[in-house]
Design an enzyme around this catalytic site. Structure first.
Site, mmCIF file in Angstrom:
data_model
loop_
_atom_site.group_PDB
_atom_site.id
_atom_site.type_symbol
_atom_site.label_atom_id
_atom_site.label_comp_id
_atom_site.label_asym_id
_atom_site.label_seq_id
_atom_site.Cartn_x
_atom_site.Cartn_y
_atom_site.Cartn_z
ATOM 1 N N ILE A 96 0.807 -1.227 0.000
ATOM 2 C CA ILE A 96 0.000 0.000 0.000
ATOM 3 C C ILE A 96 0.840 1.278 0.000
ATOM 4 O O ILE A 96 0.302 2.366 -0.144
ATOM 5 C CB ILE A 96 -0.992 0.039 1.188
ATOM 6 C CG1 ILE A 96 -0.273 -0.153 2.530
ATOM 7 C CG2 ILE A 96 -2.074 -0.990 1.008
ATOM 8 C CD1 ILE A 96 -1.200 -0.014 3.732
ATOM 9 N N GLY A 97 2.160 1.175 0.144
ATOM 10 C CA GLY A 97 2.953 2.402 0.120
ATOM 11 C C GLY A 97 4.389 2.183 0.534
ATOM 12 O O GLY A 97 4.873 1.055 0.623
ATOM 13 N N LYS A 98 5.066 3.308 0.802
ATOM 14 C CA LYS A 98 6.473 3.269 1.188
ATOM 15 C C LYS A 98 6.714 4.297 2.277
ATOM 16 O O LYS A 98 6.228 5.423 2.184
ATOM 17 C CB LYS A 98 7.363 3.565 -0.020
ATOM 18 C CG LYS A 98 8.814 3.145 0.160
ATOM 19 C CD LYS A 98 9.600 3.351 -1.119
ATOM 20 C CE LYS A 98 10.985 2.722 -1.057
ATOM 21 N NZ LYS A 98 11.768 3.089 0.121
ATOM 22 N N TYR B 189 11.780 4.231 5.742
ATOM 23 C CA TYR B 189 12.619 3.050 5.572
ATOM 24 C C TYR B 189 11.715 1.849 5.327
ATOM 25 O O TYR B 189 10.988 1.425 6.211
ATOM 26 C CB TYR B 189 13.461 2.795 6.827
ATOM 27 C CG TYR B 189 14.338 3.953 7.217
ATOM 28 C CD1 TYR B 189 15.454 4.293 6.464
ATOM 29 C CD2 TYR B 189 14.051 4.719 8.341
ATOM 30 C CE1 TYR B 189 16.260 5.359 6.814
ATOM 31 C CE2 TYR B 189 14.855 5.786 8.704
ATOM 32 C CZ TYR B 189 15.956 6.099 7.936
ATOM 33 O OH TYR B 189 16.749 7.156 8.290
ATOM 34 N N GLY B 190 11.757 1.287 4.126
ATOM 35 C CA GLY B 190 11.005 0.076 3.847
ATOM 36 C C GLY B 190 9.606 0.312 3.308
ATOM 37 O O GLY B 190 9.081 1.419 3.329
ATOM 38 N N LYS B 191 8.988 -0.774 2.816
ATOM 39 C CA LYS B 191 7.650 -0.709 2.224
ATOM 40 C C LYS B 191 6.567 -0.913 3.278
ATOM 41 O O LYS B 191 6.821 -1.443 4.356
ATOM 42 C CB LYS B 191 7.519 -1.771 1.129
ATOM 43 C CG LYS B 191 8.326 -1.460 -0.125
ATOM 44 C CD LYS B 191 8.085 -2.510 -1.204
ATOM 45 C CE LYS B 191 8.862 -2.169 -2.473
ATOM 46 N NZ LYS B 191 8.703 -3.209 -3.515
ATOM 47 N N VAL B 192 5.346 -0.490 2.915
ATOM 48 C CA VAL B 192 4.195 -0.628 3.804
ATOM 49 C C VAL B 192 3.172 -1.546 3.133
ATOM 50 O O VAL B 192 2.867 -1.389 1.948
ATOM 51 C CB VAL B 192 3.557 0.742 4.111
ATOM 52 C CG1 VAL B 192 2.387 0.579 5.077
ATOM 53 C CG2 VAL B 192 4.593 1.703 4.690
ATOM 54 N N LYS C 218 4.809 -1.838 8.377
ATOM 55 C CA LYS C 218 5.992 -1.282 7.722
ATOM 56 C C LYS C 218 7.110 -2.298 7.918
ATOM 57 O O LYS C 218 7.532 -2.560 9.043
ATOM 58 C CB LYS C 218 6.361 0.073 8.323
ATOM 59 C CG LYS C 218 7.595 0.679 7.685
ATOM 60 C CD LYS C 218 7.626 2.196 7.769
ATOM 61 C CE LYS C 218 7.659 2.721 9.165
ATOM 62 N NZ LYS C 218 7.905 4.178 9.209
ATOM 63 N N ASP D 134 9.264 15.654 10.044
ATOM 64 C CA ASP D 134 8.955 15.393 8.632
ATOM 65 C C ASP D 134 7.455 15.546 8.383
ATOM 66 O O ASP D 134 6.823 14.707 7.745
ATOM 67 C CB ASP D 134 9.434 13.994 8.227
ATOM 68 C CG ASP D 134 9.570 13.836 6.710
ATOM 69 O OD1 ASP D 134 9.590 14.873 6.004
ATOM 70 O OD2 ASP D 134 9.653 12.695 6.231
#
Length: 244
Positions: A27-29, A32-35, A50, A150
């Site tokens: 579903i996303g990024k 650090y790393g993909k989700v 994540k 962020d």
């Protein structure tokens, strides 16, 4: 492989995620790393995970995000934290899984851009609601001596019930009684406050939690226009323009 421990957490102590969670789709990024969207095999509930890439030098960031989520996710405007898991994998590399609340509504950036593509703009009342809820989440972090660092539309997610959630604490900083300011330049260029950018050029420059308020102000413009100011410039060029 991951180091077996950070400064105070031992990764080996976390349970194997495959006993509880099954990946459904990407579903996303994150920082650090993909989700991924995952299914709880025990009760059928869904969540987001994540999966952190097996990189040696991010253990401090992993530990910081874990500690912040564990301590501060009990607020209505901070994504809920369901736990950390450790998956050993000799072939592909060990993985850390951060399991979080699933926010099916996507990011507020996606919402704003989608409306603009249809020739519409986000109503000011909706922008005000998003900003108010995000501010409540930031207030919770700041009271607990944590700077997000962020803040941007992609890190503010919507639930299907219209809830607003702050996410992605990969570069967040925890303050202490002896260190109430920071001097490390991090964040996404177009949303960065001038005092954060100054840390790259002046070693004695510092900043505090107010940098998150600047970034949220830039996010307000992003929600109205679809992009932050200076987005037509190269990010490095924007870093020179913002403080002026």
């Amino acid at each position: 492989m991951f180091p077996q421990s950070g400064k105070s957490i031992v990764f080996d102590n976390f349970p194997d995620p495959t006993d509880t969670w099954e990946i459904i789709e990407t579903i996303g990024k994150g920082t650090y790393g993909k989700v991924y969207k995952v299914l709880n095999k025990l009760d059928g509930s869904k969540a987001a995970v994540k999966i952190l890439d097996p990189i040696h030098d991010i253990d401090e960031e992993i530990e910081a995000e874990y500690n912040i989520l564990k301590a501060l996710s009990d607020h209505a405007n901070v994504v809920k934290f369901y736990g950390m898991y450790y998956k050993k994998d000799v072939k592909c590399g060990d993985q850390l899984w951060l399991v979080l609340e699933l926010c099916n509504g996507g990011s507020v950036t996606d919402l704003a851009k989608g409306m603009l593509k249809r020739g519409d703009r986000m109503d000011e009342a909706i922008i005000a609601y998003i900003l108010h809820e995000a501010l409540m989440g930031l207030q919770h972090l700041h009271i607990n001596k944590t700077i997000h660092r962020d803040v941007k539309g992609n890190n503010i997610l919507l639930t299907t019930q219209g809830g607003i959630k702050l996410v992605d604490f990969g570069v967040s900083a925890q303050l202490t009684n002896t260190r109430l300011r920071r001097n490390t330049s991090v964040g996404t260029p177009f949303w960065m406050a001038p005092e954060v950018i100054a840390c790259e050029q002046q070693l004695d420059s510092t900043y505090d939690a107010r940098c998150d308020v600047w970034s949220l102000g830039i996010t307000a413009i992003e929600l109205g226009d679809g992009d932050p100011p200076l987005s037509d410039l190269h990010p490095m060029r924007a870093l020179f323009k913002i403080p002026r």
